[in-house]
Write an enzyme that holds these catalytic residues in place. Sequence first.
Site, PDB file in Angstrom:
ATOM      1  N   LYS A   1       0.859  -1.197   0.000  1.00 44.80           N
ATOM      2  CA  LYS A   1       0.000   0.000   0.000  1.00 44.80           C
ATOM      3  C   LYS A   1       0.892   1.243   0.000  1.00 44.80           C
ATOM      4  O   LYS A   1       1.933   1.226  -0.646  1.00 44.80           O
ATOM      5  CB  LYS A   1      -0.964  -0.066   1.180  1.00 44.80           C
TER       6      LYS A   1
ATOM      7  N   HIS B   1      -8.514  -3.662  -6.093  1.00 47.75           N
ATOM      8  CA  HIS B   1      -8.432  -3.768  -4.635  1.00 47.75           C
ATOM      9  C   HIS B   1      -9.584  -2.982  -4.008  1.00 47.75           C
ATOM     10  O   HIS B   1      -9.975  -1.937  -4.522  1.00 47.75           O
ATOM     11  CB  HIS B   1      -7.081  -3.225  -4.155  1.00 47.75           C
TER      12      HIS B   1
ATOM     13  N   GLU C   1     -10.765 -11.251  -1.148  1.00 54.64           N
ATOM     14  CA  GLU C   1     -10.419 -10.371  -0.038  1.00 54.64           C
ATOM     15  C   GLU C   1     -11.696  -9.805   0.570  1.00 54.64           C
ATOM     16  O   GLU C   1     -12.170  -8.740   0.145  1.00 54.64           O
ATOM     17  CB  GLU C   1      -9.541  -9.221  -0.536  1.00 54.64           C
TER      18      GLU C   1
ATOM     19  N   GLY D   1      -7.167  -5.309   6.930  1.00 53.52           N
ATOM     20  CA  GLY D   1      -6.611  -4.349   7.884  1.00 53.52           C
ATOM     21  C   GLY D   1      -7.338  -4.311   9.214  1.00 53.52           C
ATOM     22  O   GLY D   1      -7.153  -3.384   9.999  1.00 53.52           O
TER      23      GLY D   1
ATOM     24  N   SER E   1      -6.044  -9.673   6.547  1.00 58.57           N
ATOM     25  CA  SER E   1      -5.438  -9.987   7.846  1.00 58.57           C
ATOM     26  C   SER E   1      -4.767 -11.359   7.862  1.00 58.57           C
ATOM     27  O   SER E   1      -4.819 -12.076   8.867  1.00 58.57           O
ATOM     28  CB  SER E   1      -6.479  -9.876   8.974  1.00 58.57           C
TER      29      SER E   1
ATOM     30  N   GLY F   1      -1.327  -7.610   3.233  1.00 61.89           N
ATOM     31  CA  GLY F   1      -1.119  -6.178   3.449  1.00 61.89           C
ATOM     32  C   GLY F   1      -0.213  -5.952   4.644  1.00 61.89           C
ATOM     33  O   GLY F   1       1.013  -6.058   4.550  1.00 61.89           O
TER      34      GLY F   1
HETATM   35  P1  PGA Z   1      -4.239  -6.842   5.230  1.00 57.48           P
HETATM   36  O1  PGA Z   1      -4.480  -6.284   3.765  1.00 57.48           O
HETATM   37  O2  PGA Z   1      -3.393  -8.072   5.121  1.00 57.48           O
HETATM   38  O3  PGA Z   1      -3.566  -5.711   5.957  1.00 57.48           O
HETATM   39  O4  PGA Z   1      -5.580  -7.140   5.817  1.00 57.48           O
HETATM   40  C1  PGA Z   1      -4.716  -7.174   2.691  1.00 57.48           C
HETATM   41  C2  PGA Z   1      -4.909  -6.383   1.431  1.00 57.48           C
HETATM   42  O5  PGA Z   1      -5.415  -5.268   1.492  1.00 57.48           O
HETATM   43  O6  PGA Z   1      -4.563  -6.856   0.339  1.00 57.48           O
END
Ligand code: PGA
Length: 293
Positions: free
Chosen positions: A46, A127, A201, A207, A247, A268
């Site tokens: 990101k 995304h 996702e 997140g 996550s 992420g």
């Molecule tokens: P995250 O994000 O692992 O922080 O949940 C995953 C993503 O947005 O691809």
Amino acid sequence: MTDLRAKVERVVREVIADLAASGALRPGPAPDTAAPRTPLVAANWKMHKSAAETRAFVAKLRLAEGVETVLCPPAVLLPVLAAALPPGSPVRLGAQNVHFEAQGAFTGEHSCAMLLDAGATYVVVGHSERRALFGETDHDVARKAAAALRAGLRPIVCVGERLAERESGATFRVLRAQLTAALTGLGAPAPDPAALVVAYEPVWAIGTGRNATAAQAQEALAFLRDRLAELFGHAWTRGMRLLYGGSATAKNAPELAAQPDVDGFLVGGASLDPEAFSAILAAAAARRPEVTR
Ligand code: PGA
């Protein structure tokens, strides 16, 4: 009756001949269905990391045998990352977004050719942050996926339901709609199955520290693989990698990676830490090919 039958058969033969001549029925490259799918783990950084932090990450990264590793930094860091990797490194670079036009007055955007020039071979498309924060529509996602494939970039197409959609029982309707919309622009023949990746996702897991359970991830990815099989055929779909994202951590990755349709991760938060990311690579490497569907 016999006349009618002969007439119908003639028309059908003509239609098939027309479709074949137009290329619409040309089969895609024959996938090696006997070969197990190579797990793929992609880091989505990101809007994080400086050039110095990028180099420090590479110095601590431990790759895992048999896992395709893709790092998706902010686009300006692609050349920094490319230079930081040892010569001949198997690590692939990816971008987090792309514009579908080849060039033009699109302030702040990057074309497929620019990303390829900067060293990317993959690109994340659709995304949920792009959809929710930057107004990306299913139509945009479709155009980006098609442009990427045309240019020789491998799209990682993201789909996933919001919490309210899961709670109201709309998960599979949303997944079907997003997947179908994202692939509409591809046309025939089907792309190389290794060149198209789909990531499930769930928005409520991104997140938040709340990952989908292994059963939820498997159920969603099996559903997506079955829909892909309807579009491209079962043999083709068996060669295609489907990822879980939301996550994903070193702790939950082993159980998730043991599911038959989880071929890897889009990571992420945990991808920012080389130790945590390396542990996820190791979890993907430990996946036994005989569990795959
Ligand atoms: P995250 O994000 O692992 O922080 O949940 C995953 C993503 O947005 O691809």
